[in-house]
Design an enzyme around this catalytic site. Sequence first.
Site, PDB file in Angstrom:
ATOM      1  N   SER A  46       0.836  -1.204   0.000  1.00 41.52           N
ATOM      2  CA  SER A  46       0.000   0.000   0.000  1.00 41.52           C
ATOM      3  C   SER A  46       0.871   1.256   0.000  1.00 41.52           C
ATOM      4  O   SER A  46       0.365   2.360  -0.188  1.00 41.52           O
ATOM      5  CB  SER A  46      -0.961   0.001   1.194  1.00 41.52           C
ATOM      6  OG  SER A  46      -0.251   0.025   2.404  1.00 41.52           O
ATOM      7  N   HIS A  47       2.179   1.109   0.225  1.00 42.16           N
ATOM      8  CA  HIS A  47       3.070   2.274   0.182  1.00 42.16           C
ATOM      9  C   HIS A  47       4.249   2.077  -0.756  1.00 42.16           C
ATOM     10  O   HIS A  47       5.255   2.767  -0.658  1.00 42.16           O
ATOM     11  CB  HIS A  47       3.530   2.642   1.593  1.00 42.16           C
ATOM     12  CG  HIS A  47       2.396   3.181   2.393  1.00 42.16           C
ATOM     13  ND1 HIS A  47       1.518   2.363   3.071  1.00 42.16           N
ATOM     14  CD2 HIS A  47       1.928   4.438   2.549  1.00 42.16           C
ATOM     15  CE1 HIS A  47       0.575   3.100   3.635  1.00 42.16           C
ATOM     16  NE2 HIS A  47       0.800   4.352   3.335  1.00 42.16           N
ATOM     17  N   ARG A  51       1.916   3.891  -4.850  1.00 42.31           N
ATOM     18  CA  ARG A  51       1.901   5.305  -4.467  1.00 42.31           C
ATOM     19  C   ARG A  51       2.548   6.231  -5.493  1.00 42.31           C
ATOM     20  O   ARG A  51       2.518   7.452  -5.333  1.00 42.31           O
ATOM     21  CB  ARG A  51       2.628   5.486  -3.131  1.00 42.31           C
ATOM     22  CG  ARG A  51       1.879   4.910  -1.962  1.00 42.31           C
ATOM     23  CD  ARG A  51       0.673   5.752  -1.626  1.00 42.31           C
ATOM     24  NE  ARG A  51      -0.114   5.150  -0.563  1.00 42.31           N
ATOM     25  CZ  ARG A  51      -1.120   5.755   0.043  1.00 42.31           C
ATOM     26  NH1 ARG A  51      -1.475   6.978  -0.317  1.00 42.31           N
ATOM     27  NH2 ARG A  51      -1.795   5.143   0.977  1.00 42.31           N
ATOM     28  N   LEU A 123       5.822   4.412   8.017  1.00 40.66           N
ATOM     29  CA  LEU A 123       6.755   5.045   8.964  1.00 40.66           C
ATOM     30  C   LEU A 123       7.926   4.140   9.348  1.00 40.66           C
ATOM     31  O   LEU A 123       8.964   4.614   9.767  1.00 40.66           O
ATOM     32  CB  LEU A 123       6.017   5.452  10.254  1.00 40.66           C
ATOM     33  CG  LEU A 123       4.849   6.425  10.120  1.00 40.66           C
ATOM     34  CD1 LEU A 123       4.416   6.926  11.486  1.00 40.66           C
ATOM     35  CD2 LEU A 123       5.222   7.597   9.251  1.00 40.66           C
ATOM     36  N   THR A 159      -5.563   9.648   8.868  1.00 41.98           N
ATOM     37  CA  THR A 159      -5.405   8.235   9.229  1.00 41.98           C
ATOM     38  C   THR A 159      -4.265   8.080  10.244  1.00 41.98           C
ATOM     39  O   THR A 159      -4.066   7.006  10.803  1.00 41.98           O
ATOM     40  CB  THR A 159      -5.125   7.374   7.983  1.00 41.98           C
ATOM     41  OG1 THR A 159      -4.122   8.022   7.211  1.00 41.98           O
ATOM     42  CG2 THR A 159      -6.374   7.200   7.143  1.00 41.98           C
ATOM     43  N   ASP A 187      -5.174   1.261   1.654  1.00 44.68           N
ATOM     44  CA  ASP A 187      -5.881  -0.019   1.616  1.00 44.68           C
ATOM     45  C   ASP A 187      -7.339   0.158   1.209  1.00 44.68           C
ATOM     46  O   ASP A 187      -7.914  -0.724   0.570  1.00 44.68           O
ATOM     47  CB  ASP A 187      -5.773  -0.734   2.973  1.00 44.68           C
ATOM     48  CG  ASP A 187      -4.388  -1.326   3.184  1.00 44.68           C
ATOM     49  OD1 ASP A 187      -3.781  -1.750   2.189  1.00 44.68           O
ATOM     50  OD2 ASP A 187      -3.917  -1.339   4.330  1.00 44.68           O
ATOM     51  N   ARG A 302       2.424 -14.561  15.360  1.00 45.86           N
ATOM     52  CA  ARG A 302       2.879 -13.483  14.474  1.00 45.86           C
ATOM     53  C   ARG A 302       3.066 -12.205  15.287  1.00 45.86           C
ATOM     54  O   ARG A 302       2.117 -11.658  15.842  1.00 45.86           O
ATOM     55  CB  ARG A 302       1.833 -13.254  13.375  1.00 45.86           C
ATOM     56  CG  ARG A 302       2.174 -12.096  12.468  1.00 45.86           C
ATOM     57  CD  ARG A 302       1.154 -11.935  11.366  1.00 45.86           C
ATOM     58  NE  ARG A 302       1.332 -10.672  10.679  1.00 45.86           N
ATOM     59  CZ  ARG A 302       0.560 -10.239   9.710  1.00 45.86           C
ATOM     60  NH1 ARG A 302      -0.446 -10.977   9.292  1.00 45.86           N
ATOM     61  NH2 ARG A 302       0.780  -9.064   9.133  1.00 45.86           N
ATOM     62  N   GLU A 306       6.934  -8.998  11.822  1.00 38.53           N
ATOM     63  CA  GLU A 306       7.462 -10.309  11.427  1.00 38.53           C
ATOM     64  C   GLU A 306       7.113 -10.664   9.986  1.00 38.53           C
ATOM     65  O   GLU A 306       7.938 -11.200   9.242  1.00 38.53           O
ATOM     66  CB  GLU A 306       6.903 -11.385  12.356  1.00 38.53           C
ATOM     67  CG  GLU A 306       7.992 -12.239  12.980  1.00 38.53           C
ATOM     68  CD  GLU A 306       7.443 -13.160  14.059  1.00 38.53           C
ATOM     69  OE1 GLU A 306       8.178 -13.410  15.007  1.00 38.53           O
ATOM     70  OE2 GLU A 306       6.283 -13.623  13.952  1.00 38.53           O
TER      71      GLU A 306
HETATM   72  P1  NDP Z   1      -1.693  -3.000   9.447  1.00 34.47           P
HETATM   73  O1  NDP Z   1      -2.982  -3.032  10.174  1.00 34.47           O
HETATM   74  O2  NDP Z   1      -1.550  -3.807   8.237  1.00 34.47           O
HETATM   75  O3  NDP Z   1      -0.522  -3.419  10.424  1.00 34.47           O
HETATM   76  C1  NDP Z   1      -0.272  -2.678  11.574  1.00 34.47           C
HETATM   77  C2  NDP Z   1       0.830  -3.312  12.389  1.00 34.47           C
HETATM   78  O4  NDP Z   1       0.331  -4.529  12.939  1.00 34.47           O
HETATM   79  C3  NDP Z   1       2.057  -3.685  11.585  1.00 34.47           C
HETATM   80  O5  NDP Z   1       3.188  -3.482  12.350  1.00 34.47           O
HETATM   81  C4  NDP Z   1       1.842  -5.172  11.271  1.00 34.47           C
HETATM   82  O6  NDP Z   1       3.044  -5.902  11.127  1.00 34.47           O
HETATM   83  C5  NDP Z   1       1.109  -5.623  12.489  1.00 34.47           C
HETATM   84  N1  NDP Z   1       0.187  -6.704  12.218  1.00 34.47           N
HETATM   85  C6  NDP Z   1      -0.694  -6.808  11.200  1.00 34.47           C
HETATM   86  N2  NDP Z   1      -1.406  -7.947  11.298  1.00 34.47           N
HETATM   87  C7  NDP Z   1      -0.958  -8.569  12.421  1.00 34.47           C
HETATM   88  C8  NDP Z   1      -1.313  -9.792  13.060  1.00 34.47           C
HETATM   89  N3  NDP Z   1      -2.247 -10.592  12.578  1.00 34.47           N
HETATM   90  N4  NDP Z   1      -0.636 -10.114  14.196  1.00 34.47           N
HETATM   91  C9  NDP Z   1       0.311  -9.312  14.693  1.00 34.47           C
HETATM   92  N5  NDP Z   1       0.698  -8.139  14.116  1.00 34.47           N
HETATM   93  C10 NDP Z   1       0.053  -7.775  12.993  1.00 34.47           C
HETATM   94  O7  NDP Z   1      -1.272  -1.472   9.134  1.00 34.47           O
HETATM   95  P2  NDP Z   1      -2.180  -0.252   8.710  1.00 34.47           P
HETATM   96  O8  NDP Z   1      -3.044  -0.690   7.600  1.00 34.47           O
HETATM   97  O9  NDP Z   1      -2.813   0.349   9.896  1.00 34.47           O
HETATM   98  O10 NDP Z   1      -1.084   0.756   8.160  1.00 34.47           O
HETATM   99  C11 NDP Z   1      -0.328   0.395   7.020  1.00 34.47           C
HETATM  100  C12 NDP Z   1       0.747   1.393   6.754  1.00 34.47           C
HETATM  101  O11 NDP Z   1       0.176   2.612   6.350  1.00 34.47           O
HETATM  102  C13 NDP Z   1       1.665   1.731   7.911  1.00 34.47           C
HETATM  103  O12 NDP Z   1       2.975   1.471   7.483  1.00 34.47           O
HETATM  104  C14 NDP Z   1       1.469   3.222   8.140  1.00 34.47           C
HETATM  105  O13 NDP Z   1       2.638   3.933   8.501  1.00 34.47           O
HETATM  106  C15 NDP Z   1       1.007   3.673   6.777  1.00 34.47           C
HETATM  107  N6  NDP Z   1       0.262   4.922   6.819  1.00 34.47           N
HETATM  108  C16 NDP Z   1       0.867   6.068   6.386  1.00 34.47           C
HETATM  109  C17 NDP Z   1       0.197   7.275   6.423  1.00 34.47           C
HETATM  110  C18 NDP Z   1       0.862   8.542   6.027  1.00 34.47           C
HETATM  111  O14 NDP Z   1       0.220   9.578   6.064  1.00 34.47           O
HETATM  112  N7  NDP Z   1       2.105   8.535   5.642  1.00 34.47           N
HETATM  113  C19 NDP Z   1      -1.192   7.346   6.852  1.00 34.47           C
HETATM  114  C20 NDP Z   1      -1.712   6.086   7.318  1.00 34.47           C
HETATM  115  C21 NDP Z   1      -1.008   4.923   7.278  1.00 34.47           C
HETATM  116  P3  NDP Z   1       3.607  -6.285   9.651  1.00 34.47           P
HETATM  117  O15 NDP Z   1       4.145  -4.984   9.113  1.00 34.47           O
HETATM  118  O16 NDP Z   1       4.644  -7.301   9.861  1.00 34.47           O
HETATM  119  O17 NDP Z   1       2.426  -6.782   8.853  1.00 34.47           O
END
Ligand code: NDP
Length: 333
Positions: A46-47, A51, A123, A159, A187, A302, A306
């Site tokens: 998604s990034h 993008r 981030l 967000t 997403d 997880r 990871e």
């Molecule tokens: P997710 O909900 O996909 O994941 C959030 C965190 O939870 C991650 O560290 C992920 O690890 C972890 N995670 C996900 N699923 C599990 C699981 N089942 N068990 C344990 N840990 C889990 O992220 P978001 O959709 O909320 O955000 C995605 C990205 O969007 C982020 O990188 C964020 O910085 C970015 N973003 C950027 C913005 C901006 O303005 N620049 C604005 C909003 C979001 P893992 O990475 O290993 O999957």
Amino acid sequence: MSQTRIAFVDLVALLKPIFLRYGTSEEVAQILAINCALCERDGATSHGIFRMRGYVDSLSTGWVDGKAIPVIEDVAPAFLRVDARNGFAQPALAMARDVLVEKTLKNGIALLAIRHSHHLSALWPDLEPFAEQGFLALSMVNSFACTVPHGGHSAVFGTNPIAFAVPTASGTPLVFDMATSSMANGDVQIAARENRLLPEGSGLDDAGLPTQDPKKILNGGALLPFGGHKGSSISMMVELLGAALTGGHYSFEFDWSGHAGAATPHTGQLIILINAKHSGGAPFGHRAEVLVDQMKSAGVTRLPGEHRHRTRLETDRNGIPITPEELAGLSQL
Ligand code: NDP
């Protein structure tokens, strides 16, 4: 058509000329191309390449200055400010990085407040290198008004992601990085493109009614914060630290209506670094492992970060998957 695989360096080489073509400096192009390729490499799609259109539109409409030269302001022993001068946040961080580390080593803790900046990425690429160096790192970025505060009827917050990275004894940092809205805007866009419904509780339509339709959320609707009133308060904190403290805009404060297609919110970023060496008791990295082990004993399979790290191992070995559509889109740009 099936996807092909591309090496990380080749992807950077493919992306960099696009940034240059749309008016960034050499340095900014290099930083953003690496950032975008890192996301794609780790499966944070998604990034990643997705993008590029947003970057290009933000640059070509003159919304963001791809040649901005950030200005560092050393305001207190542990407090560094950077005016990104309407440029991207990552080059501002790159410029301030050494001074921030120096201040953290001297004071045990230091913060970097970036304002007038644009952040369109994840981030974790900003933080993970700090954790690899032995620092605890916390960051927040506010974005554009698309999330309704708990109990409200219209979007005020962005967000608003928050990320946290810490060193561990194993050497692999423990990192989480998450939007404080029910999901990241990227997403929602991907789901809309793929005609997929979102989970319940994701957002509201333009009449303020709950919807799972990503198109309704994007067209006049809004997202909800994660976790009801609790997530809403965390998002409020991100606004205060990402905007009020840094001197940047709140997510509702800037007007990009004259820059159709612009996708990079004009806001701020806060980064706090703490030197893990000053932790009490056993070394921090060992204590972090104790917690991880206990979580695993409790059945956790997880940990945050990871999945990305596993994807990285795989793509480092076999290359980063890229579809013919993505390649065609990039060559169009
Ligand atoms: P997710 O909900 O996909 O994941 C959030 C965190 O939870 C991650 O560290 C992920 O690890 C972890 N995670 C996900 N699923 C599990 C699981 N089942 N068990 C344990 N840990 C889990 O992220 P978001 O959709 O909320 O955000 C995605 C990205 O969007 C982020 O990188 C964020 O910085 C970015 N973003 C950027 C913005 C901006 O303005 N620049 C604005 C909003 C979001 P893992 O990475 O290993 O999957």
